[in-house]
Design an enzyme around this catalytic site. Structure first.
Site, short mmCIF file in Angstrom:
data_model
loop_
_atom_site.label_atom_id
_atom_site.label_comp_id
_atom_site.label_asym_id
_atom_site.label_seq_id
_atom_site.Cartn_x
_atom_site.Cartn_y
_atom_site.Cartn_z
N HIS A 84 -5.33 2.80 -3.58
CA HIS A 84 -4.26 1.76 -3.74
C HIS A 84 -5.16 0.36 -3.81
O HIS A 84 -6.00 0.17 -3.13
CB HIS A 84 -3.37 1.56 -2.62
CG HIS A 84 -2.71 0.36 -2.42
ND1 HIS A 84 -3.20 -0.51 -1.53
CD2 HIS A 84 -1.77 -0.26 -2.98
CE1 HIS A 84 -2.47 -1.47 -1.38
NE2 HIS A 84 -1.42 -1.35 -2.30
N ASN A 88 -3.98 -4.12 -4.47
CA ASN A 88 -3.32 -4.84 -4.77
C ASN A 88 -3.80 -6.28 -4.48
O ASN A 88 -4.52 -6.61 -3.73
CB ASN A 88 -1.88 -4.76 -3.67
CG ASN A 88 -1.00 -5.79 -3.70
OD1 ASN A 88 -1.12 -6.87 -2.74
ND2 ASN A 88 0.10 -5.85 -4.61
N ARG A 90 -2.17 -10.81 -4.72
CA ARG A 90 -0.72 -11.44 -5.16
C ARG A 90 -1.26 -12.75 -4.60
O ARG A 90 -2.26 -12.94 -3.96
CB ARG A 90 0.10 -10.71 -4.07
CG ARG A 90 -0.40 -10.74 -2.66
CD ARG A 90 0.59 -9.77 -1.78
NE ARG A 90 0.22 -9.76 -0.54
CZ ARG A 90 -0.54 -8.72 0.08
NH1 ARG A 90 -0.89 -7.79 -0.82
NH2 ARG A 90 -1.04 -8.70 1.11
N HIS A 113 3.46 5.82 14.12
CA HIS A 113 4.08 7.18 14.60
C HIS A 113 3.55 8.61 14.57
O HIS A 113 3.85 9.47 15.44
CB HIS A 113 5.63 7.32 13.85
CG HIS A 113 5.57 7.62 12.16
ND1 HIS A 113 4.85 6.79 11.52
CD2 HIS A 113 5.62 8.80 11.64
CE1 HIS A 113 4.62 7.13 10.49
NE2 HIS A 113 5.25 8.55 10.36
#
Length: 303
Positions: A106, A108, A110, A173
């Site tokens: 991944h 990214n 911005r 979690h």
């Protein structure tokens, strides 16, 4: 002063360059292009490659959105910007290879501006690696390139952004990282616009230098049903993270972005299994015991 148009030009060019190289790597499939408009202001172009020889699915998207109020996900750490007008441009990608020995990745980049008078601006982004059957040399190569991205801008950046990546791409979690990390950065503006923009270009221009050698080395590795089942099981962690924690997903949904484009990062096939644990001494257990924990892959300091 900042220049949104220059950032937009760079990110659209980067999208073009990355898509062209991924098509060359795959050798079979091509990206389908899907331009879209956002009712609240702005739009973008999603590009998706499906059912390729190397990539089961690859999504590379560009967006430029604007509006009269910053979404909650963008003001969580900047409450003073709540209610301000904003503009955001970004390029993001997620690559889901077919072969379980090739990692998912991944990236990214911005750029935000907020407010109309004396606007506040900042860059963010990064890239990370999610292997299923990892190789130590691949992870070291990945982090070596990540360090080379940062070093010209300050020797403190790589350890800081590496740690931030380890902490951000963490499934609380599950009490485990999503993968072996890389770089994560946000609120980048302290170097001034020109230097900060140069850093962002360093990250964008070096992403495939980090990823492609790993693909080239592992794409022909033999695999069977066991490895494929494990890959699809671990892809479930990707789904959990993106839907529960990912800031980009939350920003897109909260800002009224295009749902199909926001969720194109999800894997094409995934498998959930109740209370599954890896067999002792297996390659699958090695992922958990040796790789899914914070490590100083380049050996600079003890972790």
């Amino acid at each position: 002063m900042s220049n949104l148009d220059d950032v937009k030009t760079y990110l659209t060019s980067l999208q073009n360059r990355i898509c062209a190289e991924l098509e060359t790597i795959d050798g079979k499939a091509a990206f389908a292009r899907d331009a879209w408009e956002r009712p609240g202001g702005g739009g973008g172009e999603s590009r998706v490659l499906s059912e390729g020889s190397v990539f089961e699915q690859a999504g590379v998207g560009f967006s430029h959105v604007f509006g009269t109020q910053m979404p909650p996900s963008a003001t969580k750490n900047r409450p003073e910007l709540a209610g301000k007008a904003f503009q955001a441009v970004g390029m993001s990608l997620v690559l889901h290879p077919r072969n379980p020995y090739v990692p998912t990745t991944h990236a990214n980049l911005r750029f935000f501006t907020a407010g109309e008078r004396n606007p506040v601006w900042w860059f963010g982004g990064g890239f990370d690696l999610t292997p299923y059957y990892p190789f130590h040399d691949d992870v070291v190569h990945w982090h070596t390139v990540a360090k080379s991205v940062c070093d010209p801008f300050g020797k403190d950046l790589y350890p800081r952004y590496k740690q931030w990546c380890d902490e951000y791409f963490y499934l609380k979690h599950r009490n485990e990282p999503r993968g072996v990390g890389g770089l994560f950065f946000d609120d980048v503006n302290e170097m001034g616009f020109e230097r900060s923009f140069e850093f962002i270009r360093s990250a964008g221009d070096n992403f495939l230098k980090a990823y492609r050698p790993i693909v080239d080395k592992r794409v022909s590795h033999p695999y069977g049903k066991r490895q494929r089942d494990f890959q699809q099981y671990r892809r479930g962690r990707y789904v959990e993270f993106n839907l529960l924690y990912d800031r980009g997903t939350l920003f897109g949904l909260q800002s009224g972005g295009r749902t199909e484009s926001i969720l194109m990062s999800l894997p094409p096939t995934v498998r959930f299994a109740y209370n599954w644990t890896p067999e002792a001494g297996s390659p699958e257990e090695a992922l958990y015991s040796e790789y899914l924990r914070a490590r100083d892959w380049l050996g600079e300091t003890d972790t």
